[in-house]
Design an enzyme around this catalytic site. Sequence first.
Site, PDB file in Angstrom:
ATOM      1  N   TRP A  38      -2.908  -3.677  -8.445  1.00  0.00           N
ATOM      2  CA  TRP A  38      -2.489  -4.277  -9.776  1.00  0.00           C
ATOM      3  C   TRP A  38      -3.789  -3.322 -10.605  1.00  0.00           C
ATOM      4  O   TRP A  38      -4.952  -3.403 -10.332  1.00  0.00           O
ATOM      5  CB  TRP A  38      -2.774  -5.731 -10.360  1.00  0.00           C
ATOM      6  CG  TRP A  38      -1.622  -6.260  -9.972  1.00  0.00           C
ATOM      7  CD1 TRP A  38      -1.032  -6.766  -8.735  1.00  0.00           C
ATOM      8  CD2 TRP A  38      -0.391  -6.581 -10.678  1.00  0.00           C
ATOM      9  NE1 TRP A  38      -0.008  -7.333  -8.752  1.00  0.00           N
ATOM     10  CE2 TRP A  38       0.520  -7.426 -10.169  1.00  0.00           C
ATOM     11  CE3 TRP A  38      -0.171  -6.632 -12.401  1.00  0.00           C
ATOM     12  CZ2 TRP A  38       1.776  -7.757 -10.659  1.00  0.00           C
ATOM     13  CZ3 TRP A  38       0.978  -7.189 -12.909  1.00  0.00           C
ATOM     14  CH2 TRP A  38       1.827  -7.737 -12.107  1.00  0.00           C
TER      15      TRP A  38
ATOM     16  N   HIS B  50      -3.973 -10.657  -3.798  1.00  0.00           N
ATOM     17  CA  HIS B  50      -2.815 -10.078  -4.264  1.00  0.00           C
ATOM     18  C   HIS B  50      -2.420  -8.595  -4.119  1.00  0.00           C
ATOM     19  O   HIS B  50      -1.516  -7.981  -4.623  1.00  0.00           O
ATOM     20  CB  HIS B  50      -2.326 -10.391  -5.749  1.00  0.00           C
ATOM     21  CG  HIS B  50      -2.545 -11.699  -5.873  1.00  0.00           C
ATOM     22  ND1 HIS B  50      -1.415 -12.721  -6.160  1.00  0.00           N
ATOM     23  CD2 HIS B  50      -3.659 -12.680  -6.141  1.00  0.00           C
ATOM     24  CE1 HIS B  50      -1.897 -13.834  -6.118  1.00  0.00           C
ATOM     25  NE2 HIS B  50      -3.080 -13.771  -6.350  1.00  0.00           N
TER      26      HIS B  50
ATOM     27  N   HIS C 200       2.119 -10.390   0.142  1.00  0.00           N
ATOM     28  CA  HIS C 200       1.137 -11.314  -0.057  1.00  0.00           C
ATOM     29  C   HIS C 200       2.130 -12.604  -0.489  1.00  0.00           C
ATOM     30  O   HIS C 200       3.144 -12.415  -1.312  1.00  0.00           O
ATOM     31  CB  HIS C 200       0.255 -11.126  -1.186  1.00  0.00           C
ATOM     32  CG  HIS C 200       0.527 -10.858  -2.570  1.00  0.00           C
ATOM     33  ND1 HIS C 200       1.059  -9.492  -2.918  1.00  0.00           N
ATOM     34  CD2 HIS C 200       0.614 -11.605  -3.525  1.00  0.00           C
ATOM     35  CE1 HIS C 200       1.566  -9.563  -4.124  1.00  0.00           C
ATOM     36  NE2 HIS C 200       1.271 -10.750  -4.632  1.00  0.00           N
TER      37      HIS C 200
ATOM     38  N   ASP D 235       1.651 -16.076  -3.491  1.00  0.00           N
ATOM     39  CA  ASP D 235       1.145 -16.469  -4.331  1.00  0.00           C
ATOM     40  C   ASP D 235       0.916 -18.016  -4.352  1.00  0.00           C
ATOM     41  O   ASP D 235       1.976 -18.736  -3.943  1.00  0.00           O
ATOM     42  CB  ASP D 235       2.032 -16.235  -6.059  1.00  0.00           C
ATOM     43  CG  ASP D 235       1.759 -15.008  -6.428  1.00  0.00           C
ATOM     44  OD1 ASP D 235       0.805 -13.901  -5.918  1.00  0.00           O
ATOM     45  OD2 ASP D 235       2.554 -14.770  -7.584  1.00  0.00           O
TER      46      ASP D 235
ATOM     47  N   HIS E 152      -2.710 -19.338  -8.522  1.00  0.00           N
ATOM     48  CA  HIS E 152      -2.727 -18.286  -9.295  1.00  0.00           C
ATOM     49  C   HIS E 152      -2.392 -18.156 -10.782  1.00  0.00           C
ATOM     50  O   HIS E 152      -2.976 -17.431 -11.268  1.00  0.00           O
ATOM     51  CB  HIS E 152      -1.676 -17.365  -8.326  1.00  0.00           C
ATOM     52  CG  HIS E 152      -1.623 -15.833  -9.070  1.00  0.00           C
ATOM     53  ND1 HIS E 152      -2.767 -15.230  -9.280  1.00  0.00           N
ATOM     54  CD2 HIS E 152      -0.714 -15.194  -9.235  1.00  0.00           C
ATOM     55  CE1 HIS E 152      -2.420 -13.956  -9.741  1.00  0.00           C
ATOM     56  NE2 HIS E 152      -1.161 -13.820  -9.632  1.00  0.00           N
TER      57      HIS E 152
ATOM     58  N   HIS F 293       7.381 -17.333 -12.593  1.00  0.00           N
ATOM     59  CA  HIS F 293       6.524 -17.897 -11.698  1.00  0.00           C
ATOM     60  C   HIS F 293       6.359 -19.568 -12.029  1.00  0.00           C
ATOM     61  O   HIS F 293       6.485 -20.264 -11.219  1.00  0.00           O
ATOM     62  CB  HIS F 293       4.849 -17.378 -12.022  1.00  0.00           C
ATOM     63  CG  HIS F 293       4.726 -16.177 -11.286  1.00  0.00           C
ATOM     64  ND1 HIS F 293       5.078 -14.789 -11.987  1.00  0.00           N
ATOM     65  CD2 HIS F 293       3.944 -16.045 -10.340  1.00  0.00           C
ATOM     66  CE1 HIS F 293       4.697 -14.004 -11.032  1.00  0.00           C
ATOM     67  NE2 HIS F 293       4.008 -14.520 -10.109  1.00  0.00           N
TER      68      HIS F 293
ATOM     69  N   GLU G  58       5.611 -12.000  -2.433  1.00  0.00           N
ATOM     70  CA  GLU G  58       5.977 -10.896  -3.190  1.00  0.00           C
ATOM     71  C   GLU G  58       5.487  -9.351  -2.336  1.00  0.00           C
ATOM     72  O   GLU G  58       4.570  -9.689  -1.417  1.00  0.00           O
ATOM     73  CB  GLU G  58       5.116 -10.605  -4.552  1.00  0.00           C
ATOM     74  CG  GLU G  58       5.405 -11.862  -5.256  1.00  0.00           C
ATOM     75  CD  GLU G  58       4.772 -12.275  -6.474  1.00  0.00           C
ATOM     76  OE1 GLU G  58       5.139 -12.368  -7.541  1.00  0.00           O
ATOM     77  OE2 GLU G  58       3.312 -11.925  -6.455  1.00  0.00           O
TER      78      GLU G  58
END
Length: 208
Positions: A19, A49, A53, A55, A59, A160, A172
């Site tokens: 990210w 992440h 991975h 979540d 998170h 989410h 994800e």
Amino acid sequence: MAGKLIDISMPLTSSVPTWPGDTPYSFDLAWTKAESGSVNVGKVEMSTHTGTHIDAPYHFDSEGKRVLELDLELYAGRAIVVDVTGKEVIAPEDLADQPLDGAERVLLKTGSWQDRTVFPEKITYLDEELAAFLSEKGVRLIGVDVPSVDVLDSKALPAHHALLQNGINILEGIVLDDVEPGEYELIALPLPLKDADGSPVRAVLREI
């Protein structure tokens, strides 16, 4: 005889995208065999992440469960791979004709992250109404082949939160490019990270 394993994990290399602004992946030798006299010992730095991975609810919810509190049964067992390639957003009507009843784990093949050497600018995401629909079918885990179940620039993270409210956990960054739709056994166990908000996994499918 058990079917072969299909690796659906992103390799963790120096080129794995993260990210924007997050901790990049790096691997170095803290000790070399020459230095220690006996062994090479590695050191890893990365975001929780990175790549493929899970979540944990923590998170995106400060009161949510952390990784070590999660039920491991969620991450191993029967899974259905569904091809939704070409969709911009996945809503209940896009899965209405799929045999999801009793499928605790659903993996969505969107094909919307084509170059995994760079972080995508746009992905297929989940409509928040999908969560209740999946919950009614008995789904407890949703997996996607993109970095997020929400639009990448979302701050509210409606998908989410809707998934959490409906008891559905999140996987994800899986790689389903060469996986045919159908039924498999999923194994995608998180590391036992006590306080963590997420964890990398080595995700595999077994043909059944």
